[in-house]
Design a protein around this motif. Structure first.
Motif, PDB file in Angstrom:
ATOM      1  N   GLN A   1       9.458   0.074 -11.037  1.00 36.00           N
ATOM      2  CA  GLN A   1      10.189   0.593  -9.939  1.00 36.00           C
ATOM      3  C   GLN A   1       9.734   0.555  -8.523  1.00 36.00           C
ATOM      4  OE1 GLN A   1      13.736   1.227 -10.539  1.00 36.00           O
ATOM      5  NE2 GLN A   1      13.826   1.752  -8.402  1.00 36.00           N
ATOM      6  N   SER A   2       8.190   0.569  -8.434  1.00 32.03           N
ATOM      7  CA  SER A   2       7.464   0.408  -7.333  1.00 32.03           C
ATOM      8  C   SER A   2       7.501  -1.020  -7.034  1.00 32.03           C
ATOM      9  CB  SER A   2       6.232   0.949  -7.371  1.00 32.03           C
ATOM     10  OG  SER A   2       6.147   2.398  -7.737  1.00 32.03           O
ATOM     11  N   ILE A   3       7.582  -1.952  -7.912  1.00 29.47           N
ATOM     12  CA  ILE A   3       7.462  -3.415  -7.435  1.00 29.47           C
ATOM     13  C   ILE A   3       8.901  -3.710  -6.715  1.00 29.47           C
ATOM     14  CG2 ILE A   3       7.269  -5.797  -8.450  1.00 29.47           C
ATOM     15  CD1 ILE A   3       5.097  -4.474 -10.414  1.00 29.47           C
ATOM     16  N   TRP A   4       9.980  -3.486  -7.433  1.00 32.39           N
ATOM     17  CA  TRP A   4      11.218  -3.628  -6.971  1.00 32.39           C
ATOM     18  C   TRP A   4      11.361  -3.159  -5.613  1.00 32.39           C
ATOM     19  CZ3 TRP A   4      13.987  -7.468  -7.607  1.00 32.39           C
ATOM     20  CH2 TRP A   4      14.027  -8.347  -9.153  1.00 32.39           C
ATOM     21  N   GLN A   5      11.013  -1.875  -5.415  1.00 30.16           N
ATOM     22  CA  GLN A   5      11.071  -1.484  -4.201  1.00 30.16           C
ATOM     23  C   GLN A   5      10.346  -1.835  -2.988  1.00 30.16           C
ATOM     24  OE1 GLN A   5       9.971   2.793  -4.696  1.00 30.16           O
ATOM     25  NE2 GLN A   5      12.027   3.378  -5.650  1.00 30.16           N
TER      26      GLN A   5
ATOM     27  N   PRO B   1       2.425   1.663 -18.602  1.00 32.65           N
ATOM     28  CA  PRO B   1       3.351   1.854 -17.552  1.00 32.65           C
ATOM     29  C   PRO B   1       2.892   1.148 -16.418  1.00 32.65           C
ATOM     30  CG  PRO B   1       1.767   3.636 -17.354  1.00 32.65           C
ATOM     31  CD  PRO B   1       1.366   2.877 -18.708  1.00 32.65           C
ATOM     32  N   THR B   2       1.839   0.305 -16.236  1.00 28.52           N
ATOM     33  CA  THR B   2       1.591  -0.503 -15.087  1.00 28.52           C
ATOM     34  C   THR B   2       2.167  -2.054 -15.505  1.00 28.52           C
ATOM     35  OG1 THR B   2      -0.383   0.901 -14.658  1.00 28.52           O
ATOM     36  CG2 THR B   2      -0.252  -1.556 -13.951  1.00 28.52           C
ATOM     37  N   VAL B   3       2.564  -2.638 -14.770  1.00 32.45           N
ATOM     38  CA  VAL B   3       3.136  -3.790 -14.839  1.00 32.45           C
ATOM     39  C   VAL B   3       2.571  -4.939 -13.954  1.00 32.45           C
ATOM     40  CG1 VAL B   3       5.211  -5.523 -14.753  1.00 32.45           C
ATOM     41  CG2 VAL B   3       5.383  -3.228 -15.507  1.00 32.45           C
ATOM     42  N   GLU B   4       2.162  -6.214 -14.289  1.00 32.03           N
ATOM     43  CA  GLU B   4       1.536  -6.918 -13.408  1.00 32.03           C
ATOM     44  C   GLU B   4       2.846  -8.066 -12.862  1.00 32.03           C
ATOM     45  OE1 GLU B   4      -1.413  -9.423 -14.922  1.00 32.03           O
ATOM     46  OE2 GLU B   4      -2.437  -7.615 -15.986  1.00 32.03           O
ATOM     47  N   ALA B   5       2.887  -7.975 -11.487  1.00 33.30           N
ATOM     48  CA  ALA B   5       4.281  -9.131 -11.180  1.00 33.30           C
ATOM     49  C   ALA B   5       3.374 -10.184 -10.100  1.00 33.30           C
ATOM     50  CB  ALA B   5       5.308  -8.473 -10.389  1.00 33.30           C
TER      51      ALA B   5
ATOM     52  N   ALA C   1       0.950  -1.148   0.161  1.00 30.61           N
ATOM     53  CA  ALA C   1       0.095   0.018   0.019  1.00 30.61           C
ATOM     54  C   ALA C   1       1.074   1.269  -0.052  1.00 30.61           C
ATOM     55  CB  ALA C   1      -0.823   0.015   1.228  1.00 30.61           C
ATOM     56  N   LYS C   2       1.790   1.087   0.734  1.00 28.83           N
ATOM     57  CA  LYS C   2       3.050   2.406   0.523  1.00 28.83           C
ATOM     58  C   LYS C   2       3.585   2.618  -0.455  1.00 28.83           C
ATOM     59  CE  LYS C   2       3.757   2.297   5.755  1.00 28.83           C
ATOM     60  NZ  LYS C   2       4.893   2.115   6.689  1.00 28.83           N
ATOM     61  N   SER C   3       3.531   1.488  -1.242  1.00 32.16           N
ATOM     62  CA  SER C   3       4.537   1.612  -2.545  1.00 32.16           C
ATOM     63  C   SER C   3       3.540   1.818  -3.856  1.00 32.16           C
ATOM     64  CB  SER C   3       5.281   0.473  -2.826  1.00 32.16           C
ATOM     65  OG  SER C   3       6.076   0.099  -1.886  1.00 32.16           O
ATOM     66  N   ASN C   4       2.284   2.030  -3.478  1.00 31.47           N
ATOM     67  CA  ASN C   4       0.896   2.654  -4.249  1.00 31.47           C
ATOM     68  C   ASN C   4       0.785   1.287  -5.170  1.00 31.47           C
ATOM     69  OD1 ASN C   4       0.303   4.914  -3.036  1.00 31.47           O
ATOM     70  ND2 ASN C   4       2.200   5.794  -4.439  1.00 31.47           N
ATOM     71  N   LEU C   5       0.883  -0.180  -4.598  1.00 35.23           N
ATOM     72  CA  LEU C   5       0.698  -1.048  -5.741  1.00 35.23           C
ATOM     73  C   LEU C   5      -0.743  -1.675  -5.182  1.00 35.23           C
ATOM     74  CD1 LEU C   5       4.037  -3.098  -5.216  1.00 35.23           C
ATOM     75  CD2 LEU C   5       3.278  -1.534  -7.154  1.00 35.23           C
TER      76      LEU C   5
ATOM     77  N   LEU D   1      13.273 -13.767  -1.292  1.00 34.77           N
ATOM     78  CA  LEU D   1      12.359 -13.572  -2.347  1.00 34.77           C
ATOM     79  C   LEU D   1      12.797 -14.779  -3.405  1.00 34.77           C
ATOM     80  CD1 LEU D   1      10.465 -11.907  -4.087  1.00 34.77           C
ATOM     81  CD2 LEU D   1      12.476 -10.442  -4.783  1.00 34.77           C
ATOM     82  N   ASP D   2      11.890 -15.556  -3.515  1.00 36.20           N
ATOM     83  CA  ASP D   2      12.217 -16.978  -4.306  1.00 36.20           C
ATOM     84  C   ASP D   2      12.289 -16.815  -5.954  1.00 36.20           C
ATOM     85  OD1 ASP D   2      12.859 -18.202  -1.823  1.00 36.20           O
ATOM     86  OD2 ASP D   2      10.832 -18.841  -1.418  1.00 36.20           O
ATOM     87  N   GLU D   3      11.018 -15.865  -6.070  1.00 35.54           N
ATOM     88  CA  GLU D   3      10.799 -15.718  -7.581  1.00 35.54           C
ATOM     89  C   GLU D   3       9.847 -14.529  -7.746  1.00 35.54           C
ATOM     90  OE1 GLU D   3       7.799 -18.242 -10.676  1.00 35.54           O
ATOM     91  OE2 GLU D   3       8.446 -19.413  -8.849  1.00 35.54           O
ATOM     92  N   ILE D   4      10.375 -13.941  -8.999  1.00 37.26           N
ATOM     93  CA  ILE D   4       9.665 -12.677  -9.354  1.00 37.26           C
ATOM     94  C   ILE D   4       9.265 -12.799 -10.691  1.00 37.26           C
ATOM     95  CG2 ILE D   4      11.549 -11.353  -9.499  1.00 37.26           C
ATOM     96  CD1 ILE D   4       9.852  -9.130  -8.244  1.00 37.26           C
ATOM     97  N   GLY D   5       8.140 -12.744 -11.214  1.00 39.46           N
ATOM     98  CA  GLY D   5       7.787 -12.665 -12.714  1.00 39.46           C
ATOM     99  C   GLY D   5       7.146 -11.495 -13.153  1.00 39.46           C
ATOM    100  N   PHE D   6       7.234 -10.824 -14.049  1.00 38.07           N
ATOM    101  CA  PHE D   6       6.667  -9.757 -14.654  1.00 38.07           C
ATOM    102  C   PHE D   6       5.664 -10.004 -15.787  1.00 38.07           C
ATOM    103  CE2 PHE D   6      10.343  -8.243 -12.488  1.00 38.07           C
ATOM    104  CZ  PHE D   6       9.897  -7.112 -11.409  1.00 38.07           C
ATOM    105  N   ARG D   7       4.630  -9.168 -16.082  1.00 36.42           N
ATOM    106  CA  ARG D   7       4.071  -9.266 -17.213  1.00 36.42           C
ATOM    107  C   ARG D   7       3.186  -8.021 -17.527  1.00 36.42           C
ATOM    108  NH1 ARG D   7      -1.342 -11.228 -17.208  1.00 36.42           N
ATOM    109  NH2 ARG D   7      -2.132 -10.489 -19.203  1.00 36.42           N
ATOM    110  N   ARG D   8       3.521  -7.634 -19.061  1.00 35.95           N
ATOM    111  CA  ARG D   8       2.709  -6.431 -19.252  1.00 35.95           C
ATOM    112  C   ARG D   8       1.945  -6.721 -20.492  1.00 35.95           C
ATOM    113  NH1 ARG D   8       6.583  -0.996 -19.902  1.00 35.95           N
ATOM    114  NH2 ARG D   8       7.416  -2.034 -17.927  1.00 35.95           N
TER     115      ARG D   8
END
Length: 193
Positions: A145-149, A176-180, A110-114, A163-170
């Protein structure tokens, strides 16, 4: 009687003038390249004469023995296996607070606006090591950038997490919005003595 010095002065002046004239004529006969070569040789001899005493002084300094340390520093013995194991268990989170750690992740998102959808949770326990794991899969949406932060802040807040896994989709490149999808694992102690 005349002063012998006064008689020699004009002769010396004539000889000096004649020598200077001879030197200028010799230099003109040799040409400019030869004059430059002679000047470089004279400069090299002068530099060598200046550096020779410097090199001798440096050789004397290098020949002196190194000072011996007054006391050697002794390293503490490496920790024992039991000490390492105790430190490992001290870093683990507590199993009874696992749900509160999920709330920490939701607050950080929530603080990262996700936008954070409902996550998936799975707990497991390894009897041999007496370590519990709590796996959290979080689907989030927001700027890259917000997702990484968010991921890095989560790891800082919970040093017993990985953090075992992170996957991105656009959907499109311009969006500008990414699903992770992030998969964290919390390593927890069982609370038993």
């Amino acid at each position: 009687m005349d002063n012998p010095m006064s008689a020699l002065s004009p002769v010396n002046q004539v000889n000096a003038g004649a020598l200077a004239l001879r030197a200028r004529l010799a230099l003109r006969r040799l040409g400019a390249p030869a004059c430059v070569a002679i000047a470089l040789c004279v400069a090299g001899v002068a530099a060598w004469a200046w550096l020779l005493p410097q090199r001798a002084a440096q050789a004397r300094v290098m020949a002196r023995p190194l000072p011996t340390p007054s006391s050697l520093v002794t390293l503490p013995p490496p920790p024992s296996a039991n000490q390492n194991l105790a430190e490992f268990y001290q870093v683990l989170g507590e199993n009874r607070y696992a749900e509160q750690q999920v709330k920490v992740l939701f607050d950080l998102a929530a603080k990262s606006n996700l936008v954070l959808s409902q996550g998936e949770y799975k707990s497991a326990y390894d009897k041999a090591s007496r370590v519990g794991t709590y796996q959290i899969i979080l689907p989030v949406k927001g700027p890259y950038q917000s997702i990484w932060q968010f991921a890095m802040q989560g790891l800082r807040e919970m040093p017993f997490a990985s953090l075992d896994e992170i996957g991105f989709r656009r959907d499109t490149i311009a969006e500008p919005t990414v699903e992770a999808r992030l998969r964290f694992t919390l390593y927890l102690q069982d609370g038993a003595p």
